[in-house]
Structures are given as structure tokens and as C-alpha cells.
Write a protein that holds these residues in place. Sequence first.
Motif, PDB file in Angstrom:
ATOM      1  N   LEU A   1     -21.971 -22.101   6.059  1.00  0.00           N
ATOM      2  CA  LEU A   1     -23.206 -21.967   6.500  1.00  0.00           C
ATOM      3  C   LEU A   1     -24.185 -20.762   5.874  1.00  0.00           C
ATOM      4  CD1 LEU A   1     -22.305 -22.589  10.154  1.00  0.00           C
ATOM      5  CD2 LEU A   1     -23.700 -23.990   8.928  1.00  0.00           C
ATOM      6  N   PRO A   2     -25.119 -21.336   5.197  1.00  0.00           N
ATOM      7  CA  PRO A   2     -26.072 -19.952   4.723  1.00  0.00           C
ATOM      8  C   PRO A   2     -26.770 -19.280   6.106  1.00  0.00           C
ATOM      9  CG  PRO A   2     -26.663 -22.048   3.788  1.00  0.00           C
ATOM     10  CD  PRO A   2     -25.798 -22.324   4.760  1.00  0.00           C
ATOM     11  N   ILE A   3     -26.951 -18.025   5.976  1.00  0.00           N
ATOM     12  CA  ILE A   3     -27.463 -17.218   6.970  1.00  0.00           C
ATOM     13  C   ILE A   3     -28.608 -16.688   6.528  1.00  0.00           C
ATOM     14  CG2 ILE A   3     -27.156 -15.033   8.505  1.00  0.00           C
ATOM     15  CD1 ILE A   3     -24.125 -15.336   7.569  1.00  0.00           C
ATOM     16  N   VAL A   4     -29.877 -16.861   7.743  1.00  0.00           N
ATOM     17  CA  VAL A   4     -31.227 -16.690   7.370  1.00  0.00           C
ATOM     18  C   VAL A   4     -31.699 -15.444   8.281  1.00  0.00           C
ATOM     19  CG1 VAL A   4     -31.659 -18.873   6.363  1.00  0.00           C
ATOM     20  CG2 VAL A   4     -32.186 -18.592   8.850  1.00  0.00           C
ATOM     21  N   ASP A   5     -32.565 -14.758   7.691  1.00  0.00           N
ATOM     22  CA  ASP A   5     -33.216 -13.571   8.637  1.00  0.00           C
ATOM     23  C   ASP A   5     -34.491 -14.314   9.353  1.00  0.00           C
ATOM     24  OD1 ASP A   5     -35.333 -13.965   6.770  1.00  0.00           O
ATOM     25  OD2 ASP A   5     -34.535 -11.754   5.781  1.00  0.00           O
ATOM     26  N   ASP A   6     -35.093 -13.457  10.040  1.00  0.00           N
ATOM     27  CA  ASP A   6     -36.375 -13.665  10.785  1.00  0.00           C
ATOM     28  C   ASP A   6     -37.571 -14.464  10.003  1.00  0.00           C
ATOM     29  OD1 ASP A   6     -35.468 -12.850  12.930  1.00  0.00           O
ATOM     30  OD2 ASP A   6     -36.227 -10.773  12.982  1.00  0.00           O
TER      31      ASP A   6
ATOM     32  N   ILE B   1     -27.592 -20.796  10.048  1.00  0.00           N
ATOM     33  CA  ILE B   1     -27.734 -20.243  11.138  1.00  0.00           C
ATOM     34  C   ILE B   1     -28.297 -18.682  11.120  1.00  0.00           C
ATOM     35  CG2 ILE B   1     -25.353 -20.906  11.857  1.00  0.00           C
ATOM     36  CD1 ILE B   1     -24.106 -18.260  10.594  1.00  0.00           C
ATOM     37  N   PRO B   2     -28.848 -18.225  12.105  1.00  0.00           N
ATOM     38  CA  PRO B   2     -29.455 -17.095  12.136  1.00  0.00           C
ATOM     39  C   PRO B   2     -28.500 -15.631  11.992  1.00  0.00           C
ATOM     40  CG  PRO B   2     -29.333 -17.668  14.549  1.00  0.00           C
ATOM     41  CD  PRO B   2     -29.032 -19.052  13.440  1.00  0.00           C
ATOM     42  N   HIS B   3     -29.334 -14.860  11.574  1.00  0.00           N
ATOM     43  CA  HIS B   3     -28.341 -13.366  11.454  1.00  0.00           C
ATOM     44  C   HIS B   3     -27.954 -12.915  12.886  1.00  0.00           C
ATOM     45  CE1 HIS B   3     -31.601 -10.611  12.149  1.00  0.00           C
ATOM     46  NE2 HIS B   3     -32.408 -11.734  11.818  1.00  0.00           N
ATOM     47  N   THR B   4     -28.511 -13.356  13.730  1.00  0.00           N
ATOM     48  CA  THR B   4     -28.045 -12.821  15.059  1.00  0.00           C
ATOM     49  C   THR B   4     -27.077 -13.421  15.641  1.00  0.00           C
ATOM     50  OG1 THR B   4     -29.916 -14.186  15.925  1.00  0.00           O
ATOM     51  CG2 THR B   4     -30.446 -11.916  15.514  1.00  0.00           C
ATOM     52  N   ALA B   5     -26.238 -14.463  14.991  1.00  0.00           N
ATOM     53  CA  ALA B   5     -25.525 -15.346  15.751  1.00  0.00           C
ATOM     54  C   ALA B   5     -24.034 -14.688  15.769  1.00  0.00           C
ATOM     55  CB  ALA B   5     -25.218 -16.560  14.910  1.00  0.00           C
TER      56      ALA B   5
END
Length: 313
Positions: free
Chosen positions: A151-156, A130-134
Motif C-alpha cells: 500500500l502506498p502511503i500518502v500525506d495530507d 493509506i494516510p500517513h496517520t494510519a
Amino acid sequence: MHKNNQSVKQGDKLLKMPGKLDRGPIEFRSHIAESEGEIMGIATRDVISVPPTMTILSAVETMTEYGFRRLPITDAGTRRLRGIVTARDSIDFLGGGDRFNLVRVKHNGNLLSAINESVREIMTQRVTTIPHTASIAEVTRMIVDKKIGGLPIVDDEEALAGIVTERDVMKALATEETDVIVEEIMSTSLRVAGPDTPIGTVTSRMITHGFRRLPLVSDDVLYGIVSASDIMKYLGSGEVFRRLSTGDVAEVMALPVRTLVSGDLFTTVPGANINDAALKMLQKKVGALPVIEDGRLIGLITEFDLVKAFSEE
């Protein structure tokens, strides 16, 4: 002999009721994304990740040491996510599923040899992120719809920014009061095993049916509950190697599953409020509670059940 046969037979029934090598680098997350969604407020930011070249043994030891159920695998330089290894992957490797071929075929059943292969051999490569903006709502929907525990969180830049789990979401959602009780959302069709069932049989059953845990029942009384994490710790703590004399994985997987059960058993009752069940899970740091009525097991309630129930309120 009669006792063992009886235990295996009981384990097949469906319960229906209302050598350490170099550990390699371990990385901690320090970068903070410039624009964050609310999910970062409940997520773990300082995420430990390991490179795909780390041995299976070292990866499982790391998970055991820190009490993780999942461990992200990243490139050492860019921290881009390459995969994830979970407690489920480790029991698959020990004899539950396809990953066991690494031991059985490539290493002729020799666990001591296979355990020093790189973790990339057993990691899950296609990882849902999931994106860090979720938002928390978006993450909750993904956990419920895809039945994913973390869920791992990923940046841009698609680099690892954090990780969020069912437990994190449950903790956030459980602050809302509800009148729902355990009996309304618990699972009541449970596969169970006898405490003398071989560990190898339990791992196979967990992988085949997609379970993370299995209640152990003896003479219709709950003996304990064994989870994928318990079996992983059997490997990561070194207990497997203390019991291993020949190197053959079959030797340790033939031991009774009661070997892995701790003395602590936390339960709940069908009439308990789900807020109380969630609080107990958080306090005791367990992912599920057997539901007991009149001294007998009648169901099981998990973190996933609670996340789903709170999200529907």
C-alpha cells in the motif's frame, strides 16, 4: 513431443492434499510528514517512484534492479500518486491478460516495439492508499480484507510519503509468540505446472486465477516454484532480449518455465511454528514457502497467510 504434451497436461491439474531508452527521473522520498501514525515506523520512507512517461522497459528494469514487486508512478513535480505498476502487471503485459493487447494488437506481437511504450499504458490507475496517520492495525485489516500485497502511503497533500507491504506487517506482527503451526493455515488446494510448461501458459494461468506464484511439480515431486517476480526479472534483466531473435513475443514465451527457476528452493514442514516460517521468509527474502511432507508437496504458506494468522491471534 510426448514429454511436452505430458508436461502441459500435468500443469492443468489441480493438486489437492490435507534496448534501453532514457530511464527518466527516479525520485527518492525525503519529506517527513509533520504528524505521523505508527505505520510510518515500519514503512519504507525513501520510496523510489517514476513518472508515467518512463518506458515500460525502464520501469521493469528499475523494479528488477532494486528487487521491488511494485513501483509507484508519480507526477515529477508534485509527487502525487498517478498509479502503480506491479510484477503482476508485467506478466499481464507479457501474455497473461488484457495488457497483452498492447503487444499483440497495437504492436502486432512485437515485444521490442511495445516495451518502449510509456509505463502509464500498463500501470494500475486506481490505487488503494493509506494516510500517513494510519495505525498498523488499520493497515493489517486493509491488507487482509482487500488482499493487497503493498500500500502506498500518502500525506495530507496526497503526495507519496512511503510504502508498506505484507512483509513489513508480517515482520512487525511476528514478534508475538504463537502456538499456531504451518499446517493450520497453509493453502492445500494448489494449481501446479510441469517444469516444461511454456512461460506463456504460466503467465496466463497466474492472471486468470489471481496467483502470484505457481509450484512446479514433476512426477509428483516439487521441482521448484516460479513467481510473478521471477517472470518480471526475465524481462527486466534483459534475458528475454538475449533469447529473442525475431522480436515476436511468442518466441520467448514458448520457452519452458524451468528456464526461470533458480537453484535455491526454500521449504517448510507442516508442523513448523508460524513464527519460524515467518523468520525463514524474512531471512531468505521470499514471499512463500512450499510445505513438504515425506518428500512431497502438500501445501503452500505465504506472507499473506501469515499476516492474516498473526492478526487473528
